[in-house]
Scaffold this motif. Structure first.
Motif, PDB file in Angstrom:
ATOM      1  N   THR A   1       2.223   3.924  12.385  1.00 59.24           N
ATOM      2  CA  THR A   1       1.452   5.056  12.905  1.00 59.24           C
ATOM      3  C   THR A   1       0.857   5.903  11.792  1.00 59.24           C
ATOM      4  O   THR A   1       0.002   6.749  12.062  1.00 59.24           O
ATOM      5  CB  THR A   1       2.333   5.945  13.813  1.00 59.24           C
ATOM      6  OG1 THR A   1       3.431   6.469  13.059  1.00 59.24           O
ATOM      7  CG2 THR A   1       2.854   5.165  14.999  1.00 59.24           C
ATOM      8  N   SER A   2       1.294   5.704  10.547  1.00 61.49           N
ATOM      9  CA  SER A   2       0.674   6.416   9.430  1.00 61.49           C
ATOM     10  C   SER A   2      -0.670   5.809   9.060  1.00 61.49           C
ATOM     11  O   SER A   2      -1.470   6.454   8.370  1.00 61.49           O
ATOM     12  CB  SER A   2       1.600   6.383   8.204  1.00 61.49           C
ATOM     13  OG  SER A   2       1.663   5.069   7.661  1.00 61.49           O
ATOM     14  N   THR A   3      -0.918   4.595   9.504  1.00 67.26           N
ATOM     15  CA  THR A   3      -2.138   3.878   9.136  1.00 67.26           C
ATOM     16  C   THR A   3      -3.031   3.596  10.335  1.00 67.26           C
ATOM     17  O   THR A   3      -4.250   3.702  10.246  1.00 67.26           O
ATOM     18  CB  THR A   3      -1.771   2.541   8.451  1.00 67.26           C
ATOM     19  OG1 THR A   3      -0.947   2.815   7.320  1.00 67.26           O
ATOM     20  CG2 THR A   3      -3.012   1.783   8.013  1.00 67.26           C
ATOM     21  N   PHE A   4      -2.415   3.254  11.456  1.00 64.42           N
ATOM     22  CA  PHE A   4      -3.168   2.901  12.659  1.00 64.42           C
ATOM     23  C   PHE A   4      -2.903   3.922  13.762  1.00 64.42           C
ATOM     24  O   PHE A   4      -1.814   4.492  13.842  1.00 64.42           O
ATOM     25  CB  PHE A   4      -2.770   1.497  13.150  1.00 64.42           C
ATOM     26  CG  PHE A   4      -2.936   0.423  12.110  1.00 64.42           C
ATOM     27  CD1 PHE A   4      -4.178  -0.146  11.874  1.00 64.42           C
ATOM     28  CD2 PHE A   4      -1.856  -0.002  11.347  1.00 64.42           C
ATOM     29  CE1 PHE A   4      -4.339  -1.133  10.909  1.00 64.42           C
ATOM     30  CE2 PHE A   4      -2.008  -0.990  10.384  1.00 64.42           C
ATOM     31  CZ  PHE A   4      -3.256  -1.544  10.162  1.00 64.42           C
ATOM     32  N   ARG A   5      -3.908   4.131  14.599  1.00 69.28           N
ATOM     33  CA  ARG A   5      -3.749   5.058  15.708  1.00 69.28           C
ATOM     34  C   ARG A   5      -2.681   4.548  16.674  1.00 69.28           C
ATOM     35  O   ARG A   5      -2.418   3.354  16.758  1.00 69.28           O
ATOM     36  CB  ARG A   5      -5.080   5.255  16.435  1.00 69.28           C
ATOM     37  CG  ARG A   5      -6.129   5.965  15.579  1.00 69.28           C
ATOM     38  CD  ARG A   5      -7.365   6.316  16.385  1.00 69.28           C
ATOM     39  NE  ARG A   5      -8.379   6.939  15.550  1.00 69.28           N
ATOM     40  CZ  ARG A   5      -8.436   8.245  15.299  1.00 69.28           C
ATOM     41  NH1 ARG A   5      -7.526   9.055  15.818  1.00 69.28           N
ATOM     42  NH2 ARG A   5      -9.402   8.732  14.544  1.00 69.28           N
TER      43      ARG A   5
ATOM     44  N   GLY B   1      -6.546  -5.810   7.458  1.00 71.06           N
ATOM     45  CA  GLY B   1      -5.456  -4.844   7.299  1.00 71.06           C
ATOM     46  C   GLY B   1      -4.372  -5.048   8.338  1.00 71.06           C
ATOM     47  O   GLY B   1      -3.179  -4.969   8.024  1.00 71.06           O
ATOM     48  N   ILE B   2      -4.762  -5.307   9.578  1.00 73.22           N
ATOM     49  CA  ILE B   2      -3.783  -5.532  10.649  1.00 73.22           C
ATOM     50  C   ILE B   2      -2.985  -6.799  10.377  1.00 73.22           C
ATOM     51  O   ILE B   2      -1.746  -6.806  10.458  1.00 73.22           O
ATOM     52  CB  ILE B   2      -4.498  -5.616  12.010  1.00 73.22           C
ATOM     53  CG1 ILE B   2      -5.135  -4.267  12.364  1.00 73.22           C
ATOM     54  CG2 ILE B   2      -3.527  -6.051  13.099  1.00 73.22           C
ATOM     55  CD1 ILE B   2      -6.050  -4.311  13.564  1.00 73.22           C
ATOM     56  N   ALA B   3      -3.698  -7.885  10.060  1.00 72.31           N
ATOM     57  CA  ALA B   3      -3.027  -9.171   9.823  1.00 72.31           C
ATOM     58  C   ALA B   3      -2.084  -9.083   8.630  1.00 72.31           C
ATOM     59  O   ALA B   3      -0.974  -9.624   8.665  1.00 72.31           O
ATOM     60  CB  ALA B   3      -4.071 -10.266   9.607  1.00 72.31           C
ATOM     61  N   PHE B   4      -2.500  -8.393   7.577  1.00 73.98           N
ATOM     62  CA  PHE B   4      -1.644  -8.261   6.401  1.00 73.98           C
ATOM     63  C   PHE B   4      -0.386  -7.457   6.723  1.00 73.98           C
ATOM     64  O   PHE B   4       0.726  -7.849   6.348  1.00 73.98           O
ATOM     65  CB  PHE B   4      -2.402  -7.599   5.255  1.00 73.98           C
ATOM     66  CG  PHE B   4      -1.546  -7.326   4.049  1.00 73.98           C
ATOM     67  CD1 PHE B   4      -1.224  -8.348   3.171  1.00 73.98           C
ATOM     68  CD2 PHE B   4      -1.048  -6.053   3.796  1.00 73.98           C
ATOM     69  CE1 PHE B   4      -0.414  -8.111   2.061  1.00 73.98           C
ATOM     70  CE2 PHE B   4      -0.248  -5.811   2.696  1.00 73.98           C
ATOM     71  CZ  PHE B   4       0.068  -6.841   1.833  1.00 73.98           C
ATOM     72  N   ALA B   5      -0.541  -6.322   7.413  1.00 72.66           N
ATOM     73  CA  ALA B   5       0.605  -5.476   7.734  1.00 72.66           C
ATOM     74  C   ALA B   5       1.642  -6.225   8.567  1.00 72.66           C
ATOM     75  O   ALA B   5       2.848  -6.020   8.401  1.00 72.66           O
ATOM     76  CB  ALA B   5       0.140  -4.221   8.476  1.00 72.66           C
ATOM     77  N   LEU B   6       1.183  -7.110   9.456  1.00 73.28           N
ATOM     78  CA  LEU B   6       2.096  -7.835  10.333  1.00 73.28           C
ATOM     79  C   LEU B   6       2.676  -9.082   9.675  1.00 73.28           C
ATOM     80  O   LEU B   6       3.841  -9.431   9.899  1.00 73.28           O
ATOM     81  CB  LEU B   6       1.379  -8.228  11.630  1.00 73.28           C
ATOM     82  CG  LEU B   6       0.936  -7.069  12.535  1.00 73.28           C
ATOM     83  CD1 LEU B   6       0.152  -7.606  13.726  1.00 73.28           C
ATOM     84  CD2 LEU B   6       2.128  -6.256  13.022  1.00 73.28           C
ATOM     85  N   ALA B   7       1.874  -9.765   8.857  1.00 72.84           N
ATOM     86  CA  ALA B   7       2.295 -11.060   8.320  1.00 72.84           C
ATOM     87  C   ALA B   7       3.026 -10.956   6.987  1.00 72.84           C
ATOM     88  O   ALA B   7       3.938 -11.750   6.717  1.00 72.84           O
ATOM     89  CB  ALA B   7       1.085 -11.984   8.164  1.00 72.84           C
TER      90      ALA B   7
ATOM     91  N   GLY C   1      -4.881  -9.539  14.744  1.00 78.65           N
ATOM     92  CA  GLY C   1      -5.949  -8.944  13.947  1.00 78.65           C
ATOM     93  C   GLY C   1      -7.308  -9.140  14.585  1.00 78.65           C
ATOM     94  O   GLY C   1      -8.148  -8.235  14.587  1.00 78.65           O
ATOM     95  N   LEU C   2      -7.527 -10.319  15.152  1.00 81.12           N
ATOM     96  CA  LEU C   2      -8.798 -10.599  15.824  1.00 81.12           C
ATOM     97  C   LEU C   2      -8.931  -9.794  17.111  1.00 81.12           C
ATOM     98  O   LEU C   2      -9.987  -9.210  17.389  1.00 81.12           O
ATOM     99  CB  LEU C   2      -8.903 -12.098  16.142  1.00 81.12           C
ATOM    100  CG  LEU C   2      -9.313 -13.020  14.992  1.00 81.12           C
ATOM    101  CD1 LEU C   2      -9.206 -14.473  15.423  1.00 81.12           C
ATOM    102  CD2 LEU C   2     -10.736 -12.711  14.543  1.00 81.12           C
TER     103      LEU C   2
END
Length: 358
Positions: free
Chosen positions: A327-331, A131-137, A174-175
């Motif tokens: 911030t709607s998805t990650f703390r 999820g992190i990698a997708f949101a950024l990439a 992401g890692l």
């Protein structure tokens, strides 16, 4: 007891915000109108008119991409089951990060569309690194941006370098953030909630009660529209606030002051300063990744190629509106870590490009 106190404080803050926001808005619109404005406040009229125009430009440019992201999110919610994700998404952190950083090739969405899509995937049980990698990439690693960057610079090397740096940075972040850390420490409660077929619009999360017995949408299409509209308006509030902040910064912080810090005026530290300046410009402008390559091209005469590459890599990951939407998805702690790491890695990418891209 502490939870009740925090909730009461939060509700009080919301009440004050709802009370003062319309008043501030009315005063701002009056000043922008220029009608019966005192002469000593007249300079603010032009500033506020420019702010309104800039806000409209940023918001209208981003709105179609937010809508596209919500549509993709709703379709994922309807047709992708958790067991489907488990069957084709790598469950190890490294594989999940790579998968997430490349997923934009299938879901060509801008930063405003990548975040609601990412949240839906996480609610379906996707690994946090993915999820992190997708949101950024995803804002860069998609066919539309590949083509626009190649056309803008007339050199496919720029597009390949931009995508390559973005993939490496996204999967690394992401890692670092997603591997070995509990999902509860990274994701907001809403992003942790598993998807189901119920409408949660009548849930009182402060008291832990839900009522699913009335006003239920009938039929699949009605359900899709209801869920889509709920998600759209939830994400749109972050887009509005982010666009307003970006417009305010563009109006009251002169871009020319940053652009004067070019190579010739700095000397030995020119490469690093140029990179940092254009990264700040990227945050300030908050331009959509589908068109930012044409803007970046105009900086090539003032700044070295490494600074321009940092602009192309960092801007789509971390600008004002996308940071708020994250911030709607990650703390918030996770978002702060993303911003810091993305900035550091973008600087490194810019320094490498300073040497390689001549």
């Amino acid at each position: 007891m502490a939870v009740v106190s925090v909730n009461a404080q939060s509700k009080t803050q919301r009440k004050w915000l709802l009370f003062f926001a319309p008043i501030i808005g009315i005063i701002g619109l009056w000043l922008a109108s220029g009608w019966l404005v005192p002469s000593n406040l007249a300079p603010l009229t032009n500033k506020l008119q420019g702010l309104v125009t800039t806000f409209q430009g940023i918001f209208i440019e981003a709105l179609p991409f937010l809508s596209a992201g919500v549509i993709v999110s709703v379709l994922i919610g309807e047709f992708v089951k958790p067991q489907h994700l488990a069957s084709f998404v790598p469950q190890n952190a490294f594989g999940a990060s790579i998968f997430g950083s490349l997923l934009g090739l299938l879901f060509p969405v801008c930063e405003c569309g990548a975040i609601p899509t990412s949240r839906r995937l996480l609610r379906k049980g996707a690994p946090a690194p993915m999820g992190i990698a997708f949101a950024l990439a995803a804002p860069v690693v998609n066919p539309v941006v590949l083509i626009s960057t190649s056309i803008a610079f007339g050199d496919v090397r720029w597009a390949l370098a931009r995508v390559g740096f973005t993939i490496v940075i996204a999967l690394t972040i992401g890692l670092i953030i997603g591997a070995g850390i509990k999902r509860e420490s990274i994701l907001t409660p809403l992003s942790l909630t598993a998807d189901d077929d119920h409408d949660h619009s009548h849930c009182d999360h402060d008291h832990g009660t839900c009522d699913h017995t009335h006003d239920q949408p009938k039929g699949r299409l009605a359900g899709l529209i209801a869920h889509g509209s709920t998600e759209f308006f939830e994400m749109a509030q972050y887009l509005v606030i982010g666009s307003l902040l970006a417009a305010t910064m563009q109006t009251f912080i002169p871009q020319s002051a940053l652009l004067t810090l070019n190579d010739s005026s700095i000397g030995f530290f020119a490469p690093l300063v140029g990179i940092v300046v254009l990264m700040l410009v990227a945050v300030l402008l908050s331009v959509c990744s589908t068109v930012d390559a044409f803007l970046a091209l105009s900086f090539l005469g003032l700044f070295h190629p490494g600074a321009v590459m940092a602009f192309l890599v960092f801007g789509p990951m971390i600008d004002i509106k996308s940071t708020l939407m994250l911030t709607s998805t990650f703390r918030r702690s996770a978002v702060v870590a993303m911003v810091v790491l993305a900035a550091l890695f973008a600087i490194i990418a810019g320094l490498i490009s300073y040497v390689v891209l001549v």
